[in-house]
Motif scaffolding. Sequence first.
Motif, short mmCIF file in Angstrom:
data_model
loop_
_atom_site.label_atom_id
_atom_site.label_comp_id
_atom_site.label_asym_id
_atom_site.label_seq_id
_atom_site.Cartn_x
_atom_site.Cartn_y
_atom_site.Cartn_z
N ILE A 63 1.31 -17.76 -0.63
CA ILE A 63 2.62 -16.90 -0.33
C ILE A 63 2.64 -15.43 -0.99
CG2 ILE A 63 4.98 -16.86 -1.13
CD1 ILE A 63 4.99 -20.02 -1.09
N GLN A 64 1.96 -15.40 -2.22
CA GLN A 64 1.80 -14.00 -2.77
C GLN A 64 0.95 -13.23 -2.26
OE1 GLN A 64 4.38 -13.36 -4.46
NE2 GLN A 64 5.04 -15.47 -4.64
N SER A 65 -0.15 -13.80 -1.37
CA SER A 65 -1.03 -13.06 -0.63
C SER A 65 -0.30 -12.46 0.66
CB SER A 65 -2.33 -14.01 -0.23
OG SER A 65 -3.07 -14.16 -1.49
N GLY A 66 0.53 -13.25 1.24
CA GLY A 66 1.44 -12.74 2.18
C GLY A 66 2.12 -11.61 1.88
N ALA A 67 2.81 -11.76 0.71
CA ALA A 67 3.55 -10.40 0.44
C ALA A 67 2.95 -9.26 0.24
CB ALA A 67 4.21 -10.86 -0.95
N VAL A 68 1.73 -9.32 -0.33
CA VAL A 68 0.91 -8.03 -0.50
C VAL A 68 0.28 -7.58 0.53
CG1 VAL A 68 0.50 -8.46 -2.93
CG2 VAL A 68 -1.28 -9.09 -1.30
N ALA A 69 0.25 -8.29 1.46
CA ALA A 69 -0.35 -8.04 2.80
C ALA A 69 0.77 -7.16 3.68
CB ALA A 69 -0.85 -9.39 3.72
N ALA A 99 2.13 -4.52 2.85
CA ALA A 99 2.19 -3.02 2.77
C ALA A 99 1.89 -2.07 3.80
CB ALA A 99 0.94 -2.77 1.65
N GLY A 100 0.94 -2.41 4.66
CA GLY A 100 0.72 -1.62 5.84
C GLY A 100 1.73 -1.54 6.91
N GLU A 101 2.42 -2.64 7.08
CA GLU A 101 3.50 -2.93 8.21
C GLU A 101 4.69 -1.90 7.65
OE1 GLU A 101 5.85 -6.34 10.71
OE2 GLU A 101 4.49 -6.73 9.05
N LEU A 102 5.11 -2.01 6.34
CA LEU A 102 6.25 -1.66 5.62
C LEU A 102 6.03 0.04 5.72
CD1 LEU A 102 7.07 -4.03 2.75
CD2 LEU A 102 8.83 -3.30 4.66
N ASP A 103 4.78 0.61 5.25
CA ASP A 103 4.49 1.81 5.23
C ASP A 103 4.65 2.21 6.77
OD1 ASP A 103 3.41 4.18 4.16
OD2 ASP A 103 1.46 3.79 5.34
N ALA A 104 4.25 1.79 7.85
CA ALA A 104 4.33 2.10 9.06
C ALA A 104 5.89 2.55 9.69
CB ALA A 104 3.53 1.29 10.15
N ILE A 105 6.47 1.34 9.12
CA ILE A 105 8.05 1.40 9.55
C ILE A 105 8.65 2.73 9.09
CG2 ILE A 105 10.23 0.30 9.28
CD1 ILE A 105 8.55 -2.33 9.82
N GLY A 165 16.01 -12.68 11.33
CA GLY A 165 14.62 -12.52 11.76
C GLY A 165 14.65 -12.04 13.29
N ARG A 166 15.48 -12.44 14.04
CA ARG A 166 15.93 -12.12 15.36
C ARG A 166 16.67 -10.83 15.25
NH1 ARG A 166 17.20 -17.79 15.76
NH2 ARG A 166 19.07 -17.06 15.73
N ASP A 167 17.61 -10.58 14.71
CA ASP A 167 18.55 -9.52 15.01
C ASP A 167 18.11 -8.30 14.50
OD1 ASP A 167 20.04 -11.47 16.57
OD2 ASP A 167 21.58 -11.79 14.86
N ALA A 168 17.20 -8.26 13.39
CA ALA A 168 16.75 -6.82 12.68
C ALA A 168 15.98 -6.15 13.62
CB ALA A 168 16.31 -7.10 11.32
N ASP A 169 16.03 -4.87 13.21
CA ASP A 169 15.19 -4.24 14.30
C ASP A 169 13.59 -4.41 14.05
OD1 ASP A 169 16.90 -1.97 15.67
OD2 ASP A 169 17.48 -1.70 13.60
N HIS A 170 13.32 -4.65 12.73
CA HIS A 170 11.99 -5.04 12.30
C HIS A 170 12.17 -6.31 11.29
CE1 HIS A 170 10.65 -1.21 13.57
NE2 HIS A 170 11.77 -0.58 12.80
N ALA A 171 11.29 -7.43 11.45
CA ALA A 171 11.49 -8.42 10.51
C ALA A 171 10.17 -8.66 10.05
CB ALA A 171 11.77 -9.73 11.38
N SER A 184 6.27 4.03 -0.39
CA SER A 184 5.91 4.65 1.03
C SER A 184 7.10 5.83 1.24
CB SER A 184 6.36 3.34 2.13
OG SER A 184 5.96 4.13 3.43
N VAL A 185 8.17 5.68 0.63
CA VAL A 185 9.21 6.88 1.04
C VAL A 185 8.46 7.86 0.22
CG1 VAL A 185 11.31 7.70 0.19
CG2 VAL A 185 11.06 5.49 1.17
N MET A 186 8.13 7.82 -1.12
CA MET A 186 7.46 8.76 -1.94
C MET A 186 6.15 9.44 -1.13
SD MET A 186 8.27 7.88 -5.86
CE MET A 186 7.39 6.17 -5.69
N LYS A 187 5.54 8.46 -0.72
CA LYS A 187 4.31 8.93 0.04
C LYS A 187 4.48 9.94 1.19
CE LYS A 187 0.87 7.40 3.26
NZ LYS A 187 0.23 5.98 3.96
#
Length: 337
Positions: free
Chosen positions: A12-18, A20-26, A125-131, A155-158
């Motif tokens: 579960i925690q490995s899934g969380a840290v993984a 980062a890239g998806e959130l940064d792209a969004i 999960g379905r209705d958000a622009d990104h899940a 990511s905002v600060m980056k």
Amino acid sequence: MLNFDEKRFLAIQSGAVATAGELDAIVGAALKAGAPNIFFLGTGGAAILMQPAVDLLRARSSFPVFGGHTAELLAAGSANLKQGSLVILPSLSGTTKESVAFVELAKERGAEVVSLVGHADTPLGRDADHAIVNFAADDTSSESFYVQSLFAALSVMKHRGEIDNYDALVAEIQHLPRELLRLKKAVEPKAEDYAKVIAGSDWHIVCGAGNVWYEAFYYGMCILEEMQWIRTRPIHAGDFFHGTLELVEKGVSVILMKGEGPNRALAERVEAFVPKVGGSLTILDTEDYPTEGLSAEARELLAPAFLATMLERISAHLEVMRDHPLTTRRYYRRVEY
């Protein structure tokens, strides 16, 4: 460790840290498109878990950031929720009524919604622009949500040129699942004694400062009150001396959570005062638990997740000690309210 599945936790925690890239792209795409601001929202405890990210941006970025409760925004609205606003919206179940309703309002305003959910096939999960989907449960969701919201804030600060070590911090945070497991193992021998303190009193003052204040608030409200029916008085250490100190007398339990960085000084004032008036002081301090591969800056940012993972061990013993499973409810999602 008592009632603990190591492989499940690490997955579960490995899934969380993984994420980062998806959130940064969004986040990067939204800022490039001219997003005017970012909201970190939620309902109940999920809203609390977003607040460290809000405070981080308020302190270190000039980008407009807003936090709060979906129910309040549904009731009163916000002039700042507008075309292009980026909304980070957590809900472990993906079904939280107020958060589901908020997605409709956000879309009406032209905002872009990023849901943090445990299951894709849910309304959020379905209705958000990104899940962003990372399976978790009540005993693992706090760390997951803390980390994902932190990634979004960094990511905002980056993308605004307000941080020069984004890549290094994200790389360090990839070590977090392993380090959280080390923390659990380190606190396990003490967890039963901590649980005895909690079980031994009818009510507790739960206190913290800086980003760990939110874990103190969350633990008091969502774990001790909701899941154990133990009365608490969560109070920020900065407000402790403006009212709550008068409740402290001989035998009154004060649970103090100490994180890292400059806000420790606020907690240390409480630490010095409580014994002077006979209060019963219990301290959980992240600095007592060393880690590997995490800088002082990363540790400060991750202190709420450290405490969440330590407190889970205490809760595991507490539910057994009190013969009160953490899943037991009288009212929550069982009656209309």
